[in-house]
Design a protein around this motif. Sequence first.
Motif, mmCIF file in Angstrom:
data_model
loop_
_atom_site.group_PDB
_atom_site.id
_atom_site.type_symbol
_atom_site.label_atom_id
_atom_site.label_comp_id
_atom_site.label_asym_id
_atom_site.label_seq_id
_atom_site.Cartn_x
_atom_site.Cartn_y
_atom_site.Cartn_z
ATOM 1 N N VAL A 14 7.826 9.513 -0.596
ATOM 2 C CA VAL A 14 8.303 10.687 -1.327
ATOM 3 C C VAL A 14 9.229 10.270 -2.466
ATOM 4 N N GLY A 15 10.108 9.319 -2.199
ATOM 5 C CA GLY A 15 11.052 8.869 -3.227
ATOM 6 C C GLY A 15 10.347 8.305 -4.449
ATOM 7 N N ILE A 16 9.389 7.429 -4.209
ATOM 8 C CA ILE A 16 8.636 6.845 -5.323
ATOM 9 C C ILE A 16 7.891 7.931 -6.088
ATOM 10 N N GLY A 17 7.208 8.806 -5.368
ATOM 11 C CA GLY A 17 6.461 9.882 -6.019
ATOM 12 C C GLY A 17 7.363 10.819 -6.801
ATOM 13 N N ALA A 18 8.495 11.166 -6.228
ATOM 14 C CA ALA A 18 9.415 12.094 -6.893
ATOM 15 C C ALA A 18 10.005 11.480 -8.157
ATOM 16 N N VAL A 19 10.430 10.237 -8.075
ATOM 17 C CA VAL A 19 11.024 9.573 -9.242
ATOM 18 C C VAL A 19 10.000 9.444 -10.366
ATOM 19 N N LEU A 20 8.804 8.980 -10.028
ATOM 20 C CA LEU A 20 7.789 8.797 -11.067
ATOM 21 C C LEU A 20 7.318 10.121 -11.660
ATOM 22 N N THR A 21 7.182 11.146 -10.822
ATOM 23 C CA THR A 21 6.779 12.460 -11.328
ATOM 24 C C THR A 21 7.840 13.022 -12.259
ATOM 25 N N ALA A 22 9.090 12.948 -11.847
ATOM 26 C CA ALA A 22 10.182 13.458 -12.680
ATOM 27 C C ALA A 22 10.320 12.650 -13.970
ATOM 28 N N ALA A 23 10.196 11.336 -13.867
ATOM 29 C CA ALA A 23 10.298 10.491 -15.064
ATOM 30 C C ALA A 23 9.172 10.817 -16.048
ATOM 31 N N TRP A 24 7.960 10.970 -15.530
ATOM 32 C CA TRP A 24 6.822 11.297 -16.399
ATOM 33 C C TRP A 24 7.030 12.654 -17.074
ATOM 34 N N ALA A 25 7.543 13.610 -16.327
ATOM 35 C CA ALA A 25 7.803 14.936 -16.907
ATOM 36 C C ALA A 25 8.842 14.843 -18.026
ATOM 37 N N MET A 26 9.822 13.975 -17.866
ATOM 38 C CA MET A 26 10.823 13.807 -18.923
ATOM 39 C C MET A 26 10.235 13.053 -20.122
ATOM 40 N N ILE A 27 9.416 12.049 -19.858
ATOM 41 C CA ILE A 27 8.789 11.287 -20.943
ATOM 42 C C ILE A 27 7.876 12.180 -21.770
ATOM 43 N N THR A 28 7.123 13.046 -21.104
ATOM 44 C CA THR A 28 6.196 13.938 -21.802
ATOM 45 C C THR A 28 6.857 15.241 -22.258
ATOM 46 N N ARG A 29 8.144 15.338 -22.043
ATOM 47 C CA ARG A 29 8.969 16.479 -22.465
ATOM 48 C C ARG A 29 8.611 17.800 -21.787
ATOM 49 N N LYS A 30 8.063 17.700 -20.580
ATOM 50 C CA LYS A 30 7.847 18.919 -19.781
ATOM 51 C C LYS A 30 9.142 19.314 -19.085
ATOM 52 N N LEU B 263 0.825 -1.212 0.000
ATOM 53 C CA LEU B 263 0.000 0.000 0.000
ATOM 54 C C LEU B 263 0.858 1.261 0.000
ATOM 55 N N LEU B 264 1.996 1.217 0.674
ATOM 56 C CA LEU B 264 2.889 2.371 0.679
ATOM 57 C C LEU B 264 3.435 2.635 -0.723
ATOM 58 N N ILE B 265 3.825 1.589 -1.409
ATOM 59 C CA ILE B 265 4.341 1.732 -2.779
ATOM 60 C C ILE B 265 3.245 2.245 -3.704
ATOM 61 N N LEU B 266 2.051 1.692 -3.596
ATOM 62 C CA LEU B 266 0.934 2.167 -4.424
ATOM 63 C C LEU B 266 0.592 3.619 -4.115
ATOM 64 N N SER B 267 0.634 3.996 -2.846
ATOM 65 C CA SER B 267 0.324 5.388 -2.507
ATOM 66 C C SER B 267 1.423 6.324 -2.995
ATOM 67 N N GLY B 268 2.673 5.848 -3.044
ATOM 68 C CA GLY B 268 3.748 6.638 -3.643
ATOM 69 C C GLY B 268 3.520 6.840 -5.128
#
Length: 104
Positions: free
Chosen positions: A63-79, A5-10
């Motif tokens: 926070v780590g999971i959320g930060a990595v995924l948010t940053a990765a998504w921003a790079m994938i979508t070229r934001k 649940l912690l990983i999913l919530s991240g």
Amino acid sequence: MAWVLLILSGMLEAVWATALDASHGFKRLRPTLLFVITYIASMAGLAYGMSEIPVGTAYAVWVGIGAVLTAAWAMITRKDRATVLRVVLLLGLIACVVGLKAVS
């Protein structure tokens, strides 16, 4: 179960952060609703995780999971611009999250 649940919530943290950006200051309805729903679910998962995992570890993993995924998504979508250094640093964050799980 708490770790799952912690990983999913991240992961949901990345969704609500992205939806918050897409809402343009809560001016767009659908991204705003997605933000509210995923924010509540993410916080609930974090709260449950903290009931079984020490607060420092739980919060750092979330926070780590959320930060990595948010940053990765921003790079994938070229934001955000993807650079070798950014990718290496994100991999370092992933290593830290895995390390925290390993020592817990």
